[in-house]
Design an enzyme around this catalytic site. Structure first.
Site, mmCIF file in Angstrom:
data_model
loop_
_atom_site.group_PDB
_atom_site.id
_atom_site.type_symbol
_atom_site.label_atom_id
_atom_site.label_comp_id
_atom_site.label_asym_id
_atom_site.label_seq_id
_atom_site.Cartn_x
_atom_site.Cartn_y
_atom_site.Cartn_z
ATOM 1 N N GLU A 143 0.803 -1.219 0.000
ATOM 2 C CA GLU A 143 0.000 0.000 0.000
ATOM 3 C C GLU A 143 0.837 1.271 0.000
ATOM 4 O O GLU A 143 0.369 2.345 -0.348
ATOM 5 C CB GLU A 143 -0.967 0.022 1.199
ATOM 6 C CG GLU A 143 -0.308 0.145 2.551
ATOM 7 C CD GLU A 143 -0.015 -1.211 3.163
ATOM 8 O OE1 GLU A 143 0.097 -1.300 4.378
ATOM 9 O OE2 GLU A 143 0.107 -2.186 2.401
ATOM 10 N N ASP A 178 15.135 16.439 -33.112
ATOM 11 C CA ASP A 178 15.290 17.348 -34.234
ATOM 12 C C ASP A 178 16.595 18.085 -33.985
ATOM 13 O O ASP A 178 17.066 18.153 -32.853
ATOM 14 C CB ASP A 178 14.106 18.322 -34.279
ATOM 15 C CG ASP A 178 14.110 19.188 -35.515
ATOM 16 O OD1 ASP A 178 14.796 18.818 -36.491
ATOM 17 O OD2 ASP A 178 13.450 20.243 -35.512
ATOM 18 N N ASP A 192 11.631 21.266 -30.685
ATOM 19 C CA ASP A 192 11.238 22.614 -30.274
ATOM 20 C C ASP A 192 10.293 23.295 -31.247
ATOM 21 O O ASP A 192 9.941 24.449 -31.061
ATOM 22 C CB ASP A 192 12.482 23.490 -30.114
ATOM 23 C CG ASP A 192 13.187 23.755 -31.435
ATOM 24 O OD1 ASP A 192 12.940 23.004 -32.403
ATOM 25 O OD2 ASP A 192 13.984 24.705 -31.507
ATOM 26 N N ASP A 202 7.349 19.197 -34.312
ATOM 27 C CA ASP A 202 7.799 18.192 -33.349
ATOM 28 C C ASP A 202 6.700 17.764 -32.384
ATOM 29 O O ASP A 202 6.849 16.757 -31.684
ATOM 30 C CB ASP A 202 8.984 18.734 -32.536
ATOM 31 C CG ASP A 202 10.197 19.004 -33.398
ATOM 32 O OD1 ASP A 202 10.560 18.125 -34.190
ATOM 33 O OD2 ASP A 202 10.773 20.099 -33.290
ATOM 34 N N ASN A 249 5.658 -14.373 3.033
ATOM 35 C CA ASN A 249 4.666 -14.365 4.110
ATOM 36 C C ASN A 249 3.391 -15.112 3.716
ATOM 37 O O ASN A 249 2.704 -15.687 4.557
ATOM 38 C CB ASN A 249 4.309 -12.929 4.493
ATOM 39 C CG ASN A 249 5.431 -12.267 5.287
ATOM 40 O OD1 ASN A 249 6.306 -12.952 5.815
ATOM 41 N ND2 ASN A 249 5.400 -10.948 5.355
ATOM 42 N N ASN A 256 2.705 -4.404 9.863
ATOM 43 C CA ASN A 256 2.669 -3.787 8.539
ATOM 44 C C ASN A 256 2.905 -2.280 8.624
ATOM 45 O O ASN A 256 3.607 -1.698 7.786
ATOM 46 C CB ASN A 256 1.318 -4.075 7.884
ATOM 47 C CG ASN A 256 1.296 -3.723 6.408
ATOM 48 O OD1 ASN A 256 2.093 -4.237 5.638
ATOM 49 N ND2 ASN A 256 0.385 -2.848 6.032
ATOM 50 N N ASP A 275 6.092 -0.476 6.948
ATOM 51 C CA ASP A 275 5.895 0.520 5.888
ATOM 52 C C ASP A 275 6.482 1.879 6.251
ATOM 53 O O ASP A 275 7.103 2.542 5.415
ATOM 54 C CB ASP A 275 4.399 0.668 5.577
ATOM 55 C CG ASP A 275 3.904 -0.421 4.632
ATOM 56 O OD1 ASP A 275 4.736 -0.998 3.912
ATOM 57 O OD2 ASP A 275 2.693 -0.695 4.623
#
Length: 846
Positions: free
Chosen positions: A293, A335, A589, A593, A657, A682, A686
């Site tokens: 998560e 280019d 540019d 392009d 796990n 957890n 985390d």
């Protein structure tokens, strides 16, 4: 009534017609349309406006960030948690999702708050002849058949056919990539000259008049123009880049594995323990523990950090996911004009007929450019800017202006010897034809020198002189005869000063350079030579149009230069390279392009680009230094590396796990860990990994492009997951032997072992070297992981421990668990070395 199909006819069908035929076909005249007819045509064919992508409300932009597959998985887990009464669990997951989505939204929203840039390239007011009178109107009110008047400095508001012109030069580099101004005239062209650069009597929307005047009739407006077609293509949905595709594939793999194991654990637990509610709560807690998560937030923080680092160096990141894709890029298409080159014409050679540098040639060229008062062009300016010459001893007598038939101009000057010098400068073929000796018959070497310079990509002008008696004050073109050719001057739009070093650095980092330009192949070859790009092959636009898709896929791998390419041609090549499994960056540019910037995995624009190019790009370089490209690639690879650390760490522990919990549910008479303990485990795990974005990245890792490879990820999971499970089972055996009748002690022991192994394994997995000895983590990562483990190990020995169902453990048990953890980390290190030797061929993919 005007033919309704006329708006769809190709420009070359108009380019071949005489003026009288044009007027008949378009039902107009030199006096222009009457106002009523113009209004009618606007109602039928539409106003001269570009329909770009609608701007989304900020709220819609925010909500769109929830479309990420991994975010959807986490929201489902969070919802189930709330439904089952696990509010802490649900709040934790929902909070992580909200935080990561907010990070993404805010960063990209800030980078896209500029106003609508697409329309900025179009003139707002045009000079038009309506009903025989010249009036100024808004460009949006132009229509098919209008007669426009152009002067120096005007922007072209729609596709037009020239009716008459005088000394007309157009800057169309933003559309074609040509460095030099294009000569334009009213003469009909031959059928078949459909390339933009060859359509010498057509003016294109978005280009500008450098010098001269013209009268032209409007052929196409709005989305029917080349500019409009590009704008429409930009309004289509964005394509996924390499990184977002990889995340999507990883999310699907995670979802499949988690769903399978969670359902299996639920049914087995419910069947064996006969407690459906307990089995459901435990399964939901396991789902949270197995789902990464924090990955969206880790990615967002890592990319935001990379974005901030790049912004300090002058790089604006408009799309966060472009940063790691930047690091995966293995081909950079660019280019040349304005990106590799300075977009400024400079004098680079002044040589005599033997090919040796000659001050005499330069001096006469300078006098010609200094005293001429006709068409202002960048080549004359380049001569004057090169270096100053004292002209005080010369006075201008007369000049013979440039015209498109002669393609040369002459200046007559006098000096203090009372001699007059006629100095002619122009197209070599025309000037040589005015010289005393015919180069093709008497001095073929003179023409060879010109051809040699042209083939090297230079724009070449010949310089010839003639000494005249001082008897005349007025001269005509007929006086340009019996000239003496004294030499040539050569011009080039030179590479940027840092281009060579930047290109070399990019190639050292495993990035191949390909040049895609609307300019000719000779100029492109010259620039490649100047900046050190090795040329494998050249493909011209007309050759591309004769290739099938399969032929192009095969051929594109062995080409470096793509010259005389239209915007559609460029786009086709970009897509072909991507189809060949490359991660493609495109730097440009110009207006031409923009589609390629959008189609590439990562679009890169520069500070001097037109606004529509910046709008299409994912990354904008605000300074002209091309070294920023290499710096951006490094940041991209660091971002990718730190994201992969979290993924690999999660795979090594979470997948293991799954098997550990599955075995425990089957063989143990009690739960291996309480749901609330799983959530705490957890959470601590985390939180300890939130500093991964600050981690150091080994220098060896950023030397090559890195890409997603699900095969590699699966292999990693199937090797290191079982190792994690093996040590979990070792812990089960040891703890069950000691605490078979004490579930609280067993659960506490496995909590400590699980937390320590899955948290500390990051220090082994974060590098392919020996951790701490050959590669050190950042101080923040070291501190956060040690802090997380320490808190987890202290909780059972505090009053808070009872709340989570823990029992204090004796010192010898803690030493046993510590030994298991240490042995696990050593085993992972040994397995890591063997793994990377075994899967050496896949190392570029992680």
């Amino acid at each position: 009534m005007l033919d309704a199909q006329i708006v769809n006819q190709k420009l070359e069908s108009f380019a071949t017609l005489q003026n009288s035929e044009l007027f008949t076909k378009l039902e107009t005249s030199e006096k222009g349309l009457i106002q009523a007819e113009a209004e009618t045509r606007i109602k039928i064919y539409g106003r001269n406006v570009i329909k770009d992508r609608p701007k989304l409300h900020a709220l819609i932009q925010f909500i769109s960030n929830f479309k990420n597959p991994l975010v959807i998985i986490l929201l489902v887990v969070s919802t189930i948690s709330f439904v089952t009464g696990e509010t802490v669990n649900g709040s934790l997951v929902a909070g992580m999702v909200l935080m990561s989505v907010t990070f993404n939204f805010w960063q990209e929203y800030k980078a896209n708050t500029e106003t609508d840039k697409l329309k900025a390239g179009i003139a707002s007011i045009s000079s038009v002849i309506r009903g025989g009178s010249r009036v100024e109107i808004s460009t949006s009110e132009l229509c098919l058949g209008d007669i426009l008047v152009f002067n120096a400095g005007d922007l072209v508001p729609g596709e037009c056919r020239i009716l008459s012109s005088k000394d007309l030069y157009i800057n169309q580099s933003a559309l074609t990539g040509e460095s030099f101004p294009a000569e334009k005239h009213a003469t009909p062209i031959k059928i078949g000259d459909s390339e933009i650069a060859k359509m010498t009597n057509i003016l294109f929307q978005g280009t500008s008049v450098i010098s001269g005047t013209a009268l032209a009739v409007v052929l196409k407006t709005g989305t029917k123009t080349e500019f409009g077609k590009i704008a429409e293509s930009l309004a289509q949905n964005d394509s996924e880049n390499e990184f977002t595709k990889g995340i999507g594939n990883f999310s699907m793999l995670t979802m499949k594995v988690v769903i399978f194991f969670v359902l299996f654990i639920f049914f087995v637990n419910a069947l064996l323990k006969q407690n459906i509610i307990e089995a459901l709560m435990f399964s939901v807690a396991v789902a949270v523990g197995l789902t990464p998560e924090f990955l969206p937030m880790i990615m967002s923080v890592t990319m935001a950090k990379g974005s901030m680092m790049m912004s300090k160096k002058g790089v604006i990141v408009k799309k966060l996911s472009a940063i790691p894709t930047f690091g995966s890029m293995d081909i950079l298409c660019t280019d040349k004009t304005g990106t590799l080159t300075q977009d400024k014409i400079r004098l680079v050679k002044y040589i005599d007929t033997r090919g040796e540098y000659s001050e005499k040639v330069f001096s006469f060229s300078y006098l010609n450019s200094y005293f001429q008062t006709g068409i202002s062009n960048p080549m004359d300016q380049a001569v004057i800017d090169f270096k100053k010459v004292d002209v005080s001893s010369y006075s201008k007598i007369d000049e013979i202006p440039f015209d498109f038939n002669r393609k040369r101009m002459s200046v007559i000057v006098g000096d203090n010897t009372n001699s007059h010098y006629l100095i002619t400068k122009g197209a070599p073929e025309e000037v040589l034809g005015c010289c005393k000796l015919s180069p093709t018959e008497d001095h073929p070497g003179l023409l060879d020198k010109y051809l040699e310079l042209s083939n090297e990509g230079y724009r070449v002008l010949a310089v010839a002189t003639k000494i005249l008696p001082n008897t005349k004050k007025v001269y005509e073109a007929e006086d340009e005869y019996d000239l003496e050719l004294i030499g040539y001057i050569a011009f080039l739009d030179p590479p940027k000063e840092d281009a060579l070093d930047a290109i070399n650095k990019l190639e050292e980092m495993g990035i191949e350079i390909k040049i895609i330009t609307g300019d000719n192949e000779l100029v492109a070859k010259r620039i490649c030579k100047e900046v050190g790009v090795n040329i494998k092959g050249v493909l011209l636009g007309h050759e591309l149009r004769g290739l099938t898709h399969e032929e192009l896929l095969h051929k594109v791998e062995n080409l470096t230069i793509f010259a005389r390419f239209s915007p559609d041609d460029k786009n086709r090549v970009i897509k072909a390279i991507k189809e060949n499994k490359h991660v493609v960056g495109y730097m440009g540019d110009g207006i031409n392009d923009s589609p390629s910037l959008k189609s590439a995995d990562v679009g890169i624009s520069v500070s001097n680009s037109v606004d529509v190019a910046k709008e299409s790009a994912d990354i904008v370089l605000t300074r002209k230094s091309l070294h920023l490209l290499a710096d951006g690639v490094v940041e991209g690879r660091k971002t990718y590396a730190n994201t992969m650390k979290y993924i690999m760490m999660g795979l090594s522990s979470n997948f293991g796990n799954m098997f550990s919990v599955l075995g425990a549910v089957i063989f143990l008479p009690f739960l291996p860990m309480l749901p609330i303990q799983i959530l705490l485990n957890n959470f601590l795990y985390d939180i300890s990994q939130i500093t991964i974005p600050t981690d150091n990245v080994d220098s060896e890792y950023i030397k090559k492009p890195r890409r997603w490879n699900m095969k590699f990820i699966r292999n990693f999971m199937f090797v290191f997951g079982p190792i994690s499970s093996l040590y979990d089972y070792v812990s089960y055996f040891a703890l069950y032997t000691l605490f078979s009748s004490q579930p609280g002690n067993f659960q506490t022991g496995w909590f400590l072992e699980s937390l320590a192994t899955q948290t500390l394994v990051i220090h082994v997995i974060r590098t392919r070297k020996i951790p701490f000895i050959q590669s050190r983590p950042s101080k923040f990562l070291l501190l956060s992981t040690l802090t997380g483990v320490s808190i987890g190990w202290l909780i059972p020995h505090t009053k808070l421990g009872a709340f989570f169902g823990f029992s204090p453990l004796q010192p010898q048990v803690l030493l046993l668990i510590a030994g298991i953890v240490l042995t696990y980390l050593i085993t992972v290190e040994l397995a890591k070395q063997l793994f990377f030797r075994r899967f050496k061929e896949q190392l570029n993919y992680n």
